[in-house]
Structures are given as C-alpha cells and as structure tokens.
Design an enzyme around this catalytic site. Sequence first.
Site, PDB file in Angstrom:
ATOM      1  N   ARG A 106      -3.732 -33.646   4.428  1.00  0.00           N
ATOM      2  CA  ARG A 106      -2.837 -33.741   5.587  1.00  0.00           C
ATOM      3  C   ARG A 106      -3.150 -32.546   6.474  1.00  0.00           C
ATOM      4  O   ARG A 106      -2.986 -31.398   6.054  1.00  0.00           O
ATOM      5  CB  ARG A 106      -1.370 -33.729   5.143  1.00  0.00           C
ATOM      6  N   HIS A 133      -2.117 -42.081  10.715  1.00  0.00           N
ATOM      7  CA  HIS A 133      -1.357 -41.990   9.452  1.00  0.00           C
ATOM      8  C   HIS A 133      -1.536 -43.327   8.705  1.00  0.00           C
ATOM      9  O   HIS A 133      -0.589 -44.097   8.533  1.00  0.00           O
ATOM     10  CB  HIS A 133       0.116 -41.720   9.756  1.00  0.00           C
ATOM     11  N   GLN A 136       0.748 -44.585   5.714  1.00  0.00           N
ATOM     12  CA  GLN A 136       2.092 -45.041   6.080  1.00  0.00           C
ATOM     13  C   GLN A 136       2.053 -46.490   6.556  1.00  0.00           C
ATOM     14  O   GLN A 136       2.921 -47.287   6.198  1.00  0.00           O
ATOM     15  CB  GLN A 136       2.662 -44.146   7.179  1.00  0.00           C
ATOM     16  N   ASP A 229       9.546 -43.504  15.493  1.00  0.00           N
ATOM     17  CA  ASP A 229       9.174 -42.284  14.768  1.00  0.00           C
ATOM     18  C   ASP A 229       9.816 -41.115  15.511  1.00  0.00           C
ATOM     19  O   ASP A 229      10.343 -41.289  16.622  1.00  0.00           O
ATOM     20  CB  ASP A 229       7.636 -42.184  14.751  1.00  0.00           C
TER      21      ASP A 229
HETATM   22  N1  NVA Z   1       4.504 -38.635  13.603  1.00  0.00           N
HETATM   23  C1  NVA Z   1       5.090 -37.812  12.576  1.00  0.00           C
HETATM   24  C2  NVA Z   1       5.062 -38.528  11.265  1.00  0.00           C
HETATM   25  C3  NVA Z   1       5.684 -37.785  10.121  1.00  0.00           C
HETATM   26  C4  NVA Z   1       5.545 -38.499   8.813  1.00  0.00           C
HETATM   27  C5  NVA Z   1       4.343 -36.489  12.489  1.00  0.00           C
HETATM   28  O1  NVA Z   1       3.112 -36.492  12.635  1.00  0.00           O
HETATM   29  O2  NVA Z   1       4.983 -35.453  12.292  1.00  0.00           O
HETATM   30  N1   CP Z   2       6.400 -40.532   6.176  1.00  0.00           N
HETATM   31  C1   CP Z   2       5.799 -39.435   5.691  1.00  0.00           C
HETATM   32  O1   CP Z   2       4.571 -39.287   5.712  1.00  0.00           O
HETATM   33  O2   CP Z   2       6.669 -38.540   5.151  1.00  0.00           O
HETATM   34  P1   CP Z   2       6.363 -37.046   4.701  1.00  0.00           P
HETATM   35  O3   CP Z   2       6.082 -36.247   5.953  1.00  0.00           O
HETATM   36  O4   CP Z   2       7.623 -36.599   4.024  1.00  0.00           O
HETATM   37  O5   CP Z   2       5.182 -37.030   3.782  1.00  0.00           O
END
Ligand code: NVA
Ligand code: CP
Length: 313
Positions: A106, A133, A136, A229
């Site tokens: 990540r 992502h 997800q 989101d």
């Molecule tokens: N779009 C959000 C998703 C978090 C799971 C982010 O990148 O922070």
């Molecule tokens: N949805 C998701 O990726 O959650 P986290 O940021 O908690 O991993």
Amino acid sequence: MRQPLQHYLQFTDLSADDYAYLFNRAALIKAKFKAYDKHQPLTDRTLAMIFEKASTRTRISFEAGMYQMGGAVVHLTTGDSQLGRAEPIEDSAKVISRMVDLVMIRTYEQTKIERFAANSRVPVINGLTNEFHPCQILADLLTFIEHRGDVHQPLHCLQGKVVAWVGDGNNMANTWLQAADLLGFTVHVSTPSGYEVNQAVAGVKNPHCYKVFQDPLQACQGADLVTTDVWTSMGFEAENEARRQAFAAWCVDEAMMAAAHPDALFMHCLPAHRGEEVQAEVIDGPQSVVWDEAENRLHVQKALMEFLLLGRV
Ligand code: NVA
Ligand code: CP
C-alpha cells in the site's frame, strides 16, 4: 509446478475469464471458512505486507487470510524499515522478494509499485495506491454477485448494469472504470468540478463504459448500485478544507437512493464519514451491504493469493 510470474497491480492485470474463476473460487473458500473447514494450500508460504499508508481492512484481511491458508506474514511500514530511510525501491524489491513468496504493497504513486514489481521475483499485489484499489473492487463485485447474481455464472449479473459513483474521481473511481470496461457494465460518475476521473489514468478502452453527470442525483437515476468514498483520500489531507466545501452536495442521501433502481445496493469501501460523503440513514439503512463488502475482502483476497501462487487449482 512453478507458476509464471503474475502481478496484480491494477484491475486490468487479469482477464474476464480469470475473474469468473476468482469469484467462483472465493465463494467456495468463503463457504469453507464459514463451515470451519480448513483450507491451507499456502502452507510454508510467506506474504510480506508493506504499508506506507494506514489500514484496518487491508491489513487484517491479508494477514488473517494468509494465516488461515496455512502461511505466514511479515508486516513492514515505512517507519520501521529501511524504506523510510531512502533505500531504493529496486533494491528493496530484490531483497524482499528473495525471502518471501508474495508481496502486498500500500503506497502513494502507482509508479512505485510498478518499480517494485519490475524488480521482484515474486507476485506483487496492489493494496491501494493513489491511482487504484483493485482488491477493494474485487470485494465489491463479489458482494454484488452474492446479492444479485449467481457465483456459478458470476459475471452474468454484471452485464449491462449501472453503478453510480458519487464523489471524488479517485483510486476507487479509476478502478470501477477499469472493471466496467472489462466486465461489461456502465459507471455513472458524478464528481465536483476539478475532481473528475481521468480517463487516461484509468486507461479505459471503451469510452462508453462510463458517463459523466454534473448532478449526483441524475447519476443515481436507475442505478443498480450506488457507491461513494471519502472526500479526502490518504495523501491528500492538505486539501481537506477545500474538499469539504467542494464536495458538500456529493453526499449520498435518501433522495439519491430513491432515484436509483428500487433494489439498488449501497456500497462504501470504508472507512466512512457519516454526514459527509454518505448520510447515516443510507449507510445504516436496508440497501447498504457495507459489512458484507468489508468481509469479502478476506475471502476474495484468499482466492487471489492462491491464484497468484498456485494458478487455477
Ligand atoms: N480513496 C480512499 C480509500 C481508502 C480505503 C483512500 O485512498 O484513502
Ligand atoms: N477499504 C480499505 O481498504 O480499508 P483500509 O484502509 O482500512 O485497509
């Protein structure tokens, strides 16, 4: 037999046929989990998880999933490894991938995960970047299939459907576009101006796989799934105040759900902010499947890890 090296850096890395296999396999792995029936094809395999951003769901689903499949995990963050002290990504990839069987990352720019993968001996999975992502969206699609389709013909229920995306043109939105392009549904995208999706980032081939709406209510008209989101994704915190103002009308509310198809589902990748991108009445209401969606991260990523390491079994 050793599998050919296959990374999962974005949704387009697998084919529609691979996805049909994966959703079906995820359903079987889930059923075994629910029955306390052991499923340990990854005994003695190790997953390295590298987090440069915070996580709850991604960490626990990958970590628990790997243990449940008989394997082990190593958890690294920027702060507690040499990654935070400017060791080149290429060097880190060469070293880490000599010691483990699989890597989940990540991070920020997609180019970072691409550079890592280019120097890795083992499969690399995108656990979220600024641009995408994919894990997800895997979970979201499995959840849609469970509620509205048939895991034996998992892709059928997606054909011709409409997904309304209300909010930021972010990593989730880009990945929805890729999924629509590959699996044959349409995304109705409504974002505030200045926060649009970028077709070049998503890299969609069929420009008709998404339609842009200024008005989020119109985007939800007749949708089979409404999803949103956070207004401010990780890494963009400095824009928080400007975003709060720009996104005020992009809160999924009961009027938007009423405009959607009567049996429309609501999804949110979580974490959610009630009163910002979604009304409490919607996320905690009868059309919301957010808890199934979160749980399915576990099952579908187990299928993904098994697939990347062992192929179709
Ligand atoms: N779009 C959000 C998703 C978090 C799971 C982010 O990148 O922070
Ligand atoms: N949805 C998701 O990726 O959650 P986290 O940021 O908690 O991993």
